[in-house]
Design a protein around this motif. Structure first.
Motif, mmCIF file in Angstrom:
data_model
loop_
_atom_site.group_PDB
_atom_site.id
_atom_site.type_symbol
_atom_site.label_atom_id
_atom_site.label_comp_id
_atom_site.label_asym_id
_atom_site.label_seq_id
_atom_site.Cartn_x
_atom_site.Cartn_y
_atom_site.Cartn_z
ATOM 1 N N LEU A 172 5.586 -4.824 -13.268
ATOM 2 C CA LEU A 172 4.117 -3.827 -13.030
ATOM 3 C C LEU A 172 3.817 -4.211 -12.143
ATOM 4 C CD1 LEU A 172 4.537 -1.521 -13.933
ATOM 5 C CD2 LEU A 172 3.342 -1.055 -16.133
ATOM 6 N N ALA A 173 3.844 -4.120 -10.981
ATOM 7 C CA ALA A 173 2.108 -3.930 -9.765
ATOM 8 C C ALA A 173 1.309 -3.775 -10.992
ATOM 9 C CB ALA A 173 3.010 -4.125 -8.441
ATOM 10 N N GLU A 174 0.650 -2.425 -11.188
ATOM 11 C CA GLU A 174 -0.385 -1.360 -11.037
ATOM 12 C C GLU A 174 -0.938 -1.969 -12.315
ATOM 13 O OE1 GLU A 174 2.283 -0.805 -8.289
ATOM 14 O OE2 GLU A 174 2.723 -0.557 -9.899
ATOM 15 N N GLN A 175 -1.709 -2.947 -12.356
ATOM 16 C CA GLN A 175 -2.650 -3.444 -13.877
ATOM 17 C C GLN A 175 -4.049 -3.042 -13.905
ATOM 18 O OE1 GLN A 175 -1.176 -5.606 -16.171
ATOM 19 N NE2 GLN A 175 1.061 -5.243 -15.160
ATOM 20 N N SER A 176 -4.534 -2.153 -13.118
ATOM 21 C CA SER A 176 -5.457 -1.956 -13.446
ATOM 22 C C SER A 176 -6.158 0.591 -13.781
ATOM 23 C CB SER A 176 -6.791 -2.101 -13.029
ATOM 24 O OG SER A 176 -6.907 -2.062 -11.595
ATOM 25 N N LEU A 177 -7.000 -0.096 -13.701
ATOM 26 C CA LEU A 177 -6.914 2.003 -13.243
ATOM 27 C C LEU A 177 -7.131 2.008 -11.669
ATOM 28 C CD1 LEU A 177 -9.770 4.820 -14.977
ATOM 29 C CD2 LEU A 177 -9.448 4.318 -12.445
ATOM 30 N N ASN A 178 -8.003 1.421 -11.375
ATOM 31 C CA ASN A 178 -7.912 0.958 -9.790
ATOM 32 C C ASN A 178 -6.452 0.917 -9.331
ATOM 33 O OD1 ASN A 178 -10.972 1.794 -9.763
ATOM 34 N ND2 ASN A 178 -11.923 -0.223 -9.142
ATOM 35 N N GLY A 179 -6.130 0.013 -10.101
ATOM 36 C CA GLY A 179 -4.874 -0.417 -8.826
ATOM 37 C C GLY A 179 -3.534 0.230 -9.321
ATOM 38 N N VAL A 180 -3.632 1.515 -9.965
ATOM 39 C CA VAL A 180 -2.398 2.518 -10.504
ATOM 40 C C VAL A 180 -3.049 3.689 -9.430
ATOM 41 C CG1 VAL A 180 -1.643 4.723 -11.611
ATOM 42 C CG2 VAL A 180 -2.024 2.174 -12.914
ATOM 43 N N ALA A 181 -4.159 3.960 -9.228
ATOM 44 C CA ALA A 181 -4.551 4.888 -8.232
ATOM 45 C C ALA A 181 -4.704 4.493 -6.691
ATOM 46 C CB ALA A 181 -6.352 5.345 -7.882
ATOM 47 N N LEU A 182 -3.874 3.162 -6.116
ATOM 48 C CA LEU A 182 -4.100 2.134 -4.880
ATOM 49 C C LEU A 182 -3.052 2.365 -4.893
ATOM 50 C CD1 LEU A 182 -7.577 1.433 -4.411
ATOM 51 C CD2 LEU A 182 -7.308 3.213 -3.051
ATOM 52 N N ASN A 183 -2.312 1.896 -6.266
ATOM 53 C CA ASN A 183 -0.539 1.482 -6.140
ATOM 54 C C ASN A 183 -0.605 -0.006 -5.359
ATOM 55 O OD1 ASN A 183 1.167 3.307 -6.329
ATOM 56 N ND2 ASN A 183 1.111 4.619 -5.178
ATOM 57 N N SER A 184 -1.608 -0.494 -6.320
ATOM 58 C CA SER A 184 -1.782 -2.273 -5.860
ATOM 59 C C SER A 184 -2.447 -2.432 -4.566
ATOM 60 C CB SER A 184 -1.191 -2.943 -6.064
ATOM 61 O OG SER A 184 -1.197 -2.635 -7.214
ATOM 62 N N ALA A 185 -3.058 -1.268 -3.615
ATOM 63 C CA ALA A 185 -3.795 -1.613 -2.180
ATOM 64 C C ALA A 185 -4.665 -2.075 -2.370
ATOM 65 C CB ALA A 185 -3.388 -0.286 -1.494
ATOM 66 N N TYR A 186 -5.130 -3.398 -3.489
ATOM 67 C CA TYR A 186 -6.793 -3.435 -4.179
ATOM 68 C C TYR A 186 -6.317 -4.491 -3.977
ATOM 69 C CZ TYR A 186 -9.978 -2.407 -7.031
ATOM 70 O OH TYR A 186 -11.724 -3.071 -8.105
ATOM 71 N N VAL A 187 -6.989 -5.952 -3.216
ATOM 72 C CA VAL A 187 -6.776 -6.919 -2.744
ATOM 73 C C VAL A 187 -8.311 -7.243 -1.876
ATOM 74 C CG1 VAL A 187 -5.899 -8.927 -2.414
ATOM 75 C CG2 VAL A 187 -4.006 -7.147 -3.069
ATOM 76 N N ALA A 188 -8.344 -7.047 -0.475
ATOM 77 C CA ALA A 188 -9.696 -7.009 -0.220
ATOM 78 C C ALA A 188 -10.761 -6.448 -0.259
ATOM 79 C CB ALA A 188 -9.085 -6.530 1.782
ATOM 80 N N GLY A 189 -10.785 -5.366 -1.079
ATOM 81 C CA GLY A 189 -11.198 -4.265 -1.685
ATOM 82 C C GLY A 189 -11.283 -4.363 -2.801
ATOM 83 N N ALA A 190 -11.156 -5.237 -3.532
ATOM 84 C CA ALA A 190 -10.965 -5.407 -4.853
ATOM 85 C C ALA A 190 -12.662 -5.624 -5.557
ATOM 86 C CB ALA A 190 -9.777 -6.519 -5.448
#
Length: 458
Positions: A28-46
């Motif tokens: 399961l890649a999505e591990q936070s609220l932001n991660g779910v909403a962004l489908n884990s497109a959340y690395v550089a902008g984390a």
């Protein structure tokens, strides 16, 4: 008030953690609220507390301390399907045919199965300290996360689904991390991964076997087992900001190996030379070998005023991982180890368990993720889409999976003098099983994630 809020979050977490159940799907890649909403497109902008998981290098972007608690509801709707009949019957010396089929020697080519609706809950927690400044150009930040990075829980029925009847694997990860940044231009971070993994299996397999001169075919094996173990690994992140509006980042999560120890109880329908099928009960010590694979992600995020766009490419090294490799020792057969002149242990040793291994032939896989975030003084709005390639070989028996097409949305809002941030995130994954060894009668497979979260900012 800060201490009371933090204690409340951790108290709730400790109360609900023992009831953790992981949803369908091995990772399961999505591990936070932001991660779910962004489908884990959340690395550089984390940023914020959940950057402890997605990119620890970014923890110092916000210099304040934060603690965040999320709860994810994971829903997999039930469906009906058909699949190849893995019960091929058995033939014994002298032409005797013995089979679990309705008519001996005439097994149907395909059988039906059902997958029950799965609805489970998984808590997540993230915390980071304020940024410490040993020098005017340097910031050091510490943090930790508790996540559920992987798991499998299925309750399937019918002859076609009996191989996943009441099967579950769960993993809980603790990840302490630290970061250091220089002039907010270059940041590095990393830490250790400690993962507790356990599993329970109550399923039925049709295992091919061949005892030369005696019997060959498939034998029905009903097994119950459980096992658990700790695994250790590490993760690291790097972020570079050549200009204030642009961030380029990379993260790497090492593989984590488990040799889960436990017990196995199996009842095999052994077919000796005689016509009758004889059930043989075997107890044994079990080792379930499995890996969380290494994951490399590279990302770029660009700010356009209040709008941030991020693209993430993710590569998972599945081909180098063991996926549910069973091994057993110290077998005890009950009540007898000998049936006439036939040694039951020798017969069971002739079984080809590799043919029913769940994770053979997996390949490295890629994922492509795009996320958009719009921020105001009080609110954050998020949307995303992604394509996640399956590592599982298609058309071959194993853990059922297929390529996923994903979309997500979410929102957060600040309250209580901007000290508290609350929100919701939603993601849907649609899976095309047209090339899978199971063929759904109800269209595309679905995975729904709904996450509620609250964050306290010190």
């Amino acid at each position: 008030m800060k201490k009371c809020f933090a204690m409340l979050l951790w108290s709730i977490l400790l109360l609900i953690t023992p009831n953790l159940v992981i949803a369908s799907g091995f990772r399961l890649a999505e591990q936070s609220l932001n991660g779910v909403a962004l489908n884990s497109a959340y690395v550089a902008g984390a940023s914020g507390a959940d950057s402890t998981y997605y990119n620890p290098a970014n923890m110092g972007l916000d210099e304040r301390a934060e603690i965040e608690l999320n709860g994810t509801l994971i829903l997999v709707p039930g469906f009906n399907f058909t699949t190849e009949n893995r019960d091929k019957g058995a033939s014994a010396l002298g032409g005797i045919i013995q089979s679990g089929c309705a008519q001996p020697g005439a097994c149907p080519a395909y059988v039906d199965g059902t997958a029950d609706t799965s609805m489970n809950f998984a808590p997540k927690a993230f915390i980071k300290t304020k940024a410490f400044k040993p020098h005017s150009s340097t910031k050091i930040t510490f943090g930790a996360s508790m996540t559920t990075p992987s798991g499998l829980a299925m309750n399937w029925g019918g002859q076609g689904g009996s191989f996943l009847d009441d099967v579950s694997i769960y993993m809980i990860e603790l990840n302490p991390v630290a970061s250091i940044s220089f002039n907010d231009v270059i940041s590095i971070g990393g830490g250790w991964r400690a993962i507790y993994s356990g599993g329970a299996f109550n399923n039925t397999l049709y295992v091919p076997y061949d005892v030369p001169g005696l019997s060959q075919g498939t034998t029905k094996v009903e097994q119950k087992s459980q096992a658990k173990d700790w695994g250790m690994g590490w993760n690291a992140g790097l972020s570079i900001r050549p200009i204030k509006s642009l961030t380029i980042a990379a993260t790497y999560r090492s593989s984590v190996h488990f040799d889960m120890k436990g017990k196995l109880d199996a009842i095999a329908n052994v077919n000796p030379v005689i016509a009758d099928v004889i059930p043989v009960d075997m107890d044994a010590d079990l080792t379930l070998s499995t890996d969380m694979p290494a994951i490399l992600a590279v990302a770029i995020a660009q700010d356009f005023g209040r709008l941030k766009a991020e693209f993430v490419y993710e590569y998972t090294f599945w081909s180098q991982a063991n996926i549910f490799e069973f091994g057993y020792a110290n077998q005890v057969f009950n009540p007898d180890t000998i049936l006439g002149s036939i040694n039951v242990g020798d017969m069971m040793g002739a079984a080809d368990y590799g043919a029913v291994a769940m994770g053979r032939g997996w390949k490295n896989s890629s994922a492509y993720r795009l996320g958009l975030t719009y921020t105001t003084e009080k609110a954050r709005l998020m949307a995303s889409c992604a394509f996640d390639e399956t590592p599982a070989p298609q058309g071959r028996f194993g853990i059922p999976d297929a390529n996923a097409y994903m979309a997500g949305i979410g929102a957060r809002y600040k309250i209580w003098q901007d000290k508290v941030d609350v929100g919701v995130g939603y993601s849907i994954a649609l899976k095309d099983n047209t090339r899978s060894f199971i063929q759904s009668k109800d269209g595309l497979g679905q995975l729904h994630l709904i996450t509620l979260g609250a964050k306290y900012i010190f």
